[in-house]
Design an enzyme around this catalytic site. Structure first.
Site, short mmCIF file in Angstrom:
data_model
loop_
_atom_site.label_atom_id
_atom_site.label_comp_id
_atom_site.label_asym_id
_atom_site.label_seq_id
_atom_site.Cartn_x
_atom_site.Cartn_y
_atom_site.Cartn_z
N HIS A 271 0.83 -1.21 0.00
CA HIS A 271 0.00 0.00 0.00
C HIS A 271 0.86 1.26 0.00
O HIS A 271 1.91 1.31 0.65
CB HIS A 271 -0.91 0.02 1.23
CG HIS A 271 -2.00 -1.00 1.17
ND1 HIS A 271 -3.04 -0.91 0.28
CD2 HIS A 271 -2.21 -2.13 1.88
CE1 HIS A 271 -3.85 -1.96 0.45
NE2 HIS A 271 -3.37 -2.72 1.41
N LYS B 223 -10.90 -1.25 3.03
CA LYS B 223 -10.58 -0.68 1.73
C LYS B 223 -11.51 -1.18 0.62
O LYS B 223 -11.32 -0.84 -0.53
CB LYS B 223 -9.13 -0.99 1.37
CG LYS B 223 -8.15 -0.43 2.41
CD LYS B 223 -6.72 -0.80 2.08
CE LYS B 223 -5.78 -0.49 3.24
NZ LYS B 223 -5.88 -1.44 4.36
#
Ligand SMILES: Cc1cc2nc3c(=O)[nH]c(=O)nc-3n(C[C@H](O)[C@H](O)[C@H](O)COP(=O)(O)OP(=O)(O)OC[C@H]3O[C@@H](n4cnc5c(N)ncnc54)[C@H](O)[C@@H]3O)c2cc1C
Length: 496
Positions: free
Chosen positions: A55, A256
């Site tokens: 990420h 997410k």
């Protein structure tokens, strides 16, 4: 302190990415270190079942430990991959917005990323997005582009950290769940396992979804870790180029959202769900979960070729209500260091987590660095035939004819790679161990063809292991329960 075999300066509980990253960093110091793992191998918990995204770091709240360690971990990860030779690709990520109404949410995410120190973030418009990602949904109106995001081999990362730690003197004990722990009157801790008692001056709790049980054995405050399950579908390599980048939907309070991404092994991954469950072993998939993934992946990406699904799986996030990593020495138990609640982006953050936790342990124990040159920083990876030209492969075959025996036809894994995987420090002892190190069994046939051949190699190479005792993933997962001839003889049947 002298290493008396079961007496260590530091015991790390858990051989996932967090525990192994900590152990590797501690191997730079003069400490004696042992990792206790309840499974039969490294990478048995959440580290083996996740999205495997590096990420960028725009998701976590500015000022949080998660945000800081995500951005630091991202920066360290690419360098670490070179040193330890695990596979990583910097492909960038897109958070896709499918309604003008939600563009404020995207701008908020951009601002958060800037505050967190994520470099080169950009909001791209519909046309740019479409040129970057031709299969994006027709509803897409814009996206947050994060070029520093990537995809990684999560097994490769975990195994490489462990191997390098072991090479530098860290001991590993597998099938060694910590069942009880107490503070010793003279300082330090006594830990009980089925393999006997271990003593440590300092304990690092990197037990994933079980970190609350470990924490609550010695700390006055009580920790609760809720397994938050994420279900996935994995598509064949024929679908691997349906998207070029990691494609996320706008995040919600539960995480997410469902992503669509290529994997490092050339497949396409879609998922995960986010469901709070009770069972810390609840890694099953459900019809409802997979239906949710099916529906949600279509929000951001058009025509996901779901007929190409080759398997489904799930992983458990070690969630706590604060949604923040818990890292530090517990005031009620001096020498006990939590490395707990390491939910997403824990994989990305692991190099930074390793440094931070090792730093805390060094301060507690007053540890110094080993003499210059004593720590081996690098590791030689297992060669991947898919990365070689035929000439290069041919040269390997001349050196070692076992490179010419292809065992896993889907993924082009040879006998030489499997033998290498078995004989490394912390080497493979099961079919899954071979899979995670050599990359076998990951293709379309999902180990249907290569299982018996890998079993033969494991039983030939490992002392005391017969075909009957080869396992998929540790005791209780044996493949063979006896000989057909014996069963027939016992039943009194005759063959006609
Ligand atoms: C659905 C999902 C998606 C994710 N996606 C991403 C992503 O894309 N990118 C990212 O950065 N992160 C992601 N994560 C998070 C990441 O996978 C985790 O943060 C990371 O793997 C945690 O590693 P760990 O070592 O802390 O825990 P684990 O890998 O779970 O390791 C803990 C280890 O402790 C052992 N253990 C437990 N109890 C005991 C005991 N009593 N004694 C001895 N050993 C014990 C376990 O067997 C296990 O091996 C995701 C997680 C999930 C679930």
């Amino acid at each position: 302190m002298q290493d008396l075999g079961r007496q260590f300066d530091v015991v790390v509980i858990g051989a996932g990415v967090s525990g192994c990253a900590v152990a590797r960093e501690l191997a730079r110091t003069t400490a004696s270190v042992c990792v206790l793992e309840r499974g039969d191998d490294v990478c048995c918990g959440t580290s083996k079942a996740n999205s495997a995204i590096v990420h960028a770091g725009y998701d976590a709240m500015p000022g949080s430990l998660m945000a800081r360690l995500n951005v630091e971990g991202n920066a360290l990860m690419y360098e670490l991959a070179k040193k330890l030779q695990f596979t990583i690709k910097s492909i960038g990520s897109l958070v896709v917005c499918t309604s003008e109404r939600d563009m404020d949410g995207l701008r908020e995410l951009f601002a958060r990323g800037v505050a967190n120190g994520v470099p080169n973030l950009e909001i791209v418009d519909r046309d740019t997005l479409r040129s970057m990602e031709p299969n994006i949904s027709v509803n897409a109106v814009g996206a947050l582009w994060a070029p520093t995001a990537g995809i990684v081999d999560p097994f490769g990362l975990n195994v490489a950290l462990a191997e390098n730690a072991a090479k530098n003197g860290v001991r590993f004990a597998f099938d060694a769940p910590v069942t009880a722990m107490e503070r010793r009157p003279e300082g330090g801790f006594a830990l009980e396992t089925p393999q006997g008692r271990f003593l440590a001056r300092c304990v690092v709790n990197a037990a994933g979804v079980y970190a609350d049980q470990i924490h609550n054995m010695v700390c006055e405050d009580k920790l609760e870790i809720v397994p938050r399950r994420g279900q996935y579908m994995l598509l064949d390599t024929t679908a691997g180029s349906h998207v070029r980048h990691v494609v996320f939907a706008l995040p919600s309070a539960m995480g997410k959202g469902v992503l669509v991404s290529p994997t490092i092994h050339g497949n396409l991954i879609v998922g995960p769900t986010a469901e709070d469950i009770q069972d810390k072993e609840g890694t099953d998939t459900t019809a409802a979960g997979l239906a949710e993934v099916t529906e949600k992946c279509g929000i951001t990406v058009a025509d996901v070729p779901l007929r190409e699904v080759i398997t489904s799986f799930s992983g458990l996030r070690a969630h706590r209500a604060e949604h923040e990593f818990l890292i530090g020495e517990n005031p009620s138990a001096p020498g006990f260091v939590d490395c707990s609640a390491i939910e997403s982006p824990g994989l990305t953050a692991s190099p930074a987590i390793g440094r931070m936790v090792a730093g805390i342990v060094c301060d507690i124990l007053g540890l110094g660095e080993r003499a210059a040159g004593e720590f081996v920083e690098t590791r030689q990876g297992i060669p991947n035939m898919n990365d070689l030209t035929y000439d290069e492969w041919g040269r390997l075959c001349e050196e070692n004819p076992l490179y010419g025996r292809v065992i896993c036809r889907c993924c082009h894994v040879t006998e030489a790679q499997i033998v290498d995987a078995i004989h490394r420090p912390c080497g493979a002892r099961s079919l899954d161990g071979v899979k995670r190190r050599a990359g076998a069994c990951m293709g379309r046939c999902q180990a249907g063809f290569c299982t018996p051949k890998i079993m033969e190699i494991l039983s030939r190479e490992l002392p005391g292991v017969s075909m009957e005792t080869v396992t998929k993933a540790g005791p209780g997962s044996e493949f063979v329960f006896g000989h057909v001839k014996d069963a027939i003889a016992k039943e009194g049947c005759t063959h006609e």
